[in-house]
Design a protein around this motif. Structure first.
Motif: not given
Ligand SMILES: [Zn+2]
Length: 261
Positions: A153-155, A157-159, A232-236
């Motif tokens: 699962p996605h652990q 937050l994507d911005i 393009p995105h930040l995975h935080w």
């Molecule tokens: Zn992500």
């Protein structure tokens, strides 16, 4: 008659998988633990990160005081996370080759060591800033199916933001990892102290080196699409003593503590 009731009423935050709850610490508290993990201490509260795999039910925080241990109870409610289906053009990013697995293993060990850091508390955690302005393109906790195959699962937050958009440190900290990782691309990890460690992935540029100190709001890199990214995105990722939590849940609980003080 439950003697813990007065404290139970004061617990704030979201008691859900991936959430964060805050428990007020009595005077002279010497620490707090949850499920064997220390709490992140912020002002006079113990912050408890609830990993995604936390089952609903009643839990308690063990608070050490000079006169003995106190238990404070809180509930974890169920939360449903939607399924996200993604198509990744480069199948090697979904089904890595054996030589990739060796590399991934080394990178995972570096990340795990950073998440295990329990440095002394740093600066005040509030306000915990969003590292970049942009569309929240993928929330925390989604179940993921990549190219038709179930994956973890996605652990984080994507911005989403344009390549080159500068990102800032949410709070003061020390850069503990920089590198180019197989899945995460250009990566920076920041140790904020007290077991709170954050990770930033898919960066275009990295402006810092391991050991650098950052103040709240300081730029350390820019948004990109390196590693396994569809744009393009930040995975935080936000980790509290190794428990990965929804970054927005931490921001929310820090705001609630600010309001009630
Ligand atoms: Zn992500």
């Amino acid at each position: 008659m439950n003697l813990l009731l007065p404290l139970l009423a004061a617990v704030v935050g979201s008691g859900v998988p991936g959430g964060v709850v805050a428990v007020p610490l009595p005077e002279h508290a010497v620490g707090a633990h949850f499920e064997g993990r220390p709490a992140v201490v912020h002002r006079d509260h113990a912050l408890i990160g609830l990993p995604l795999e936390t089952s609903p039910g009643e839990y308690s925080v063990d608070i050490g005081t000079r006169t003995g241990d106190v238990k404070v109870s809180f509930n974890v409610e169920p939360k449903e996370f939607p399924v996200q289906r993604l198509t990744i053009a480069n199948d090697r990013m979904v089904n890595p080759r054996s030589e990739d697995l060796v590399r991934i293993g080394k990178e995972t060990a570096r990340m795990r060591a950073a998440y295990a850091l329990a440095s002394p508390a740093g600066g005040d955690l509030h306000p915990f800033l969003l590292p970049v302005d942009g569309e929240m393109s993928s929330p925390f906790g989604r179940k993921r199916i990549l190219n038709g195959q179930p994956r973890s699962p996605h652990q984080g937050l994507d911005i989403a933001a344009n390549t080159g958009t500068q990102m800032i440190a949410p709070a003061a900290g020390t850069v503990v990892v920089t590198g180019n990782f197989f899945f995460n691309g250009n990566t920076v990890m920041i140790d904020h102290g007290s077991g709170l460690v954050t990770m930033y992935c898919h960066l275009h540029e990295v402006h810092v080196e391991e050991g650098d100190s950052l103040v709240r709001g300081e730029t350390f890199g820019s948004v990109g699409a390196t590693g396994r990214a569809t744009g393009p995105h930040l995975h935080w990722t936000v980790s509290m003593h190794g428990a990965k939590v929804d970054p927005l849940a931490l921001i929310q609980v820090l705001g609630e503590i600010e309001r009630i003080e």
